[in-house]
Design a protein around this motif. Sequence first.
Motif, PDB file in Angstrom:
ATOM      1  N   ALA A 121       3.892   5.936 -13.364  1.00 57.75           N
ATOM      2  CA  ALA A 121       3.881   5.095 -12.212  1.00 57.75           C
ATOM      3  C   ALA A 121       4.958   4.099 -12.237  1.00 57.75           C
ATOM      4  N   MET A 122       5.934   4.151 -13.120  1.00 52.16           N
ATOM      5  CA  MET A 122       7.137   3.237 -13.352  1.00 52.16           C
ATOM      6  C   MET A 122       8.051   3.223 -12.300  1.00 52.16           C
ATOM      7  N   TYR A 123       8.347   4.508 -11.894  1.00 53.02           N
ATOM      8  CA  TYR A 123       9.322   4.532 -10.769  1.00 53.02           C
ATOM      9  C   TYR A 123       9.139   4.233  -9.369  1.00 53.02           C
ATOM     10  N   PRO A 124       7.902   4.738  -8.866  1.00 51.72           N
ATOM     11  CA  PRO A 124       7.365   4.025  -7.450  1.00 51.72           C
ATOM     12  C   PRO A 124       7.244   2.537  -7.812  1.00 51.72           C
ATOM     13  N   ALA A 125       6.884   1.940  -8.682  1.00 49.12           N
ATOM     14  CA  ALA A 125       6.850   0.349  -8.988  1.00 49.12           C
ATOM     15  C   ALA A 125       7.999  -0.262  -8.914  1.00 49.12           C
ATOM     16  N   MET A 126       8.977   0.289  -9.576  1.00 51.07           N
ATOM     17  CA  MET A 126      10.308  -0.083  -9.662  1.00 51.07           C
ATOM     18  C   MET A 126      11.058  -0.082  -8.408  1.00 51.07           C
ATOM     19  N   MET A 127      10.819   0.921  -7.440  1.00 52.34           N
ATOM     20  CA  MET A 127      11.505   1.337  -6.092  1.00 52.34           C
ATOM     21  C   MET A 127      10.874  -0.075  -5.382  1.00 52.34           C
ATOM     22  N   ALA A 128       9.567  -0.539  -5.410  1.00 53.46           N
ATOM     23  CA  ALA A 128       8.930  -1.344  -4.633  1.00 53.46           C
ATOM     24  C   ALA A 128       9.359  -2.753  -5.042  1.00 53.46           C
ATOM     25  N   GLN A 129       9.634  -2.796  -6.295  1.00 51.77           N
ATOM     26  CA  GLN A 129      10.183  -4.160  -6.896  1.00 51.77           C
ATOM     27  C   GLN A 129      11.662  -4.433  -6.371  1.00 51.77           C
ATOM     28  N   ILE A 181       0.929  -1.146   0.003  1.00 44.75           N
ATOM     29  CA  ILE A 181       0.056  -0.129  -0.001  1.00 44.75           C
ATOM     30  C   ILE A 181       0.969   1.143  -0.111  1.00 44.75           C
ATOM     31  N   GLU A 182       0.919   1.947  -1.182  1.00 46.27           N
ATOM     32  CA  GLU A 182       1.859   3.003  -1.254  1.00 46.27           C
ATOM     33  C   GLU A 182       1.269   4.347  -0.670  1.00 46.27           C
TER      34      GLU A 182
END
Length: 354
Positions: A203-211, A179-180
């Motif tokens: 949305a790619m950067y936050p998703a990449m950080m989580a990955q 949950i961001e």
Amino acid sequence: MINTLDIEINKASESRLSQVDFDNLPFGKVFADHMLVAKYEDGAWSRASIQPYGDISLSPASSMIHYGQSIFEGLKAFKNENNDVLIFRPEENWKRMNASAIRMCMPEIPKDIFLEGLRQLIDLDRNWVPNNSESALYIRPFLFATDALLGVRPSDTYMFMIITAPVGPYYMKPLHLKIETEYTRAAMGGVGSAKAAGNYGAAMYPAMMAQKEGIDQLIWTDAKEHKYLEEAGTMNMMVVINDTLITPPLKSTILPGITRKSFLELTKEAGFKVEERSITADEVISAVGTGELKELFGVGTAATTAQVEKLTFEGKSYDLPSSEHRVISNQIGQKLLRIKKGIDPDTHEWNMTV
Ligand SMILES: *Cc1c(COP(=O)(O)O)cnc(C)c1O
């Protein structure tokens, strides 16, 4: 459907079908033989054409590249036992595409260009719809601005296209979502409810950080307080607390998913309780603690239902009930898939048959 649209058809001289290994399809990398193209110029749509799939040429000043007037749709076609091709609720995609177009100052696509163009394209490439009942033909309609002008204003010219790609079975292991609460996908009054290209790049950067922390995807929260659940990358979110299915209500920050809408309808018909209401991350986490949270899953065209078995919130991770025994997501998810594939009767008349 009566063929009212005159489409110029320019067939590929040779099909690439025999070169494709249908048992090992990478997602979205292999494309069928043909594509649909229609241009918008001088305030009107030109005659649509079907052409061999291939590169297009554009001015480097095309305003889509610089200012992002670009929107898309995603849907799937399946083959039933009689070899008919079934396309799930394409009229809904047409309506949603036009809603996105209005928000992005782009021209609406006439219904016949979208639906009859789609029908003729799929008919021509029907051998590209996998026979294997687990696979599908992914369909990607898109619209973008083509004016060669660096001025920041809506383009006068546009191109509408449809390309298709056979895709393999969507086996998915249960997801770990976070949950961001720092980054934002969409703010009230923004373009979150439009399928606008820029939303996905952003949305790619936050998703990449989580990955990097081993998380598969994010569940976005509201931009103002980061308290309320919104949706995941390309899926709407559903939660079952006790015996009630809860999903956030549609608003300008949430993409109105066609799977979401269909899923809610089938869930109500099956006699389960459904609530479209705001739900906070705190409510979800506390329901995990008390054992009242029974199911958490995403719904979208790609996966139909994507189970979530692990949830991270404010640095803590929580294990959710095993997806195997979840009642609503499994029962309704299966039902929806069986309707799409023509196994169960299509009592809602959701499928377009080609
Ligand atoms: C496309 C999309 C969905 C799912 O929509 P469907 O019509 O069900 O495929 C959900 N959220 C976002 C952000 C999307 O882009």
